[in-house]
Design an enzyme around this catalytic site. Sequence first.
Site, mmCIF file in Angstrom:
data_model
loop_
_atom_site.group_PDB
_atom_site.id
_atom_site.type_symbol
_atom_site.label_atom_id
_atom_site.label_comp_id
_atom_site.label_asym_id
_atom_site.label_seq_id
_atom_site.Cartn_x
_atom_site.Cartn_y
_atom_site.Cartn_z
ATOM 1 C CB CYS A 27 -0.912 0.032 1.220
ATOM 2 S SG CYS A 27 -1.831 1.590 1.277
ATOM 3 C CB CYS B 105 -1.928 4.510 4.589
ATOM 4 S SG CYS B 105 -3.387 4.060 3.651
ATOM 5 C CB SER B 106 -0.773 0.376 6.632
ATOM 6 O OG SER B 106 -1.807 1.002 7.378
ATOM 7 C CB CYS B 107 -4.929 -0.478 2.199
ATOM 8 S SG CYS B 107 -5.494 1.227 2.358
HETATM 9 FE FE FE Z 1 -3.450 2.182 2.724
#
Ligand code: FE
Length: 201
Positions: free
Chosen positions: A102, A105-107
Amino acid sequence: MANQDGDAPPIAARVKALEQVLVEKGLVDPATLDLLIDTYETKVGPRNGARVVARAWTDPDYRRRLLDDATSAIAELGYTGRQGEHMLVVENTPAVHNMVVCTLCSCYPWPVLGLPPVWYKSAPYRSRAVLDPRGVLREFGLELPEEVEVRVWDSTAELRYLVLPERPAGTDGLSEEELAALVTRDAMIGVARVGPPGARP
Ligand code: FE
């Protein structure tokens, strides 16, 4: 919370202090917190994804459904919920290796993989996975032959990915459960391959 001179208390102590404040103010119920943590540590996690992969390896119809409509096929096994509403499964083959990042961000697909590892959220992984995927894979110990195409998938809030790794050789006699035990989180993010039985520490 971390201060400049680097003597911030360890993360666990800071989390504990934060939890205490929230509980004292009546903002959270400790029993609910425990339930949430237990859910993501033991019920939701990479073992779910591993069962999806093992089913796809052993049931060609399921594999087809998984590649056609991952969200529904994953829900068939009971794995649904937040951050897994819209899933796409990408399949590794001898010619194509998929990996997931991602960049924003951190999906991450919580229902099948649990919470993301720290490195997945780190800036170096997020930027370098796109710029130099082969270099990143090498650092994970995965050296891919030049002729293997590397595809990098950028997870978003709208769509999250799960890699269907290649079934390792020498696993013909294994049950679905035994196969699932071979599947690692990293293989489902696409930074590793699934090794044959006995290959893992
Ligand atoms: Fe994300």
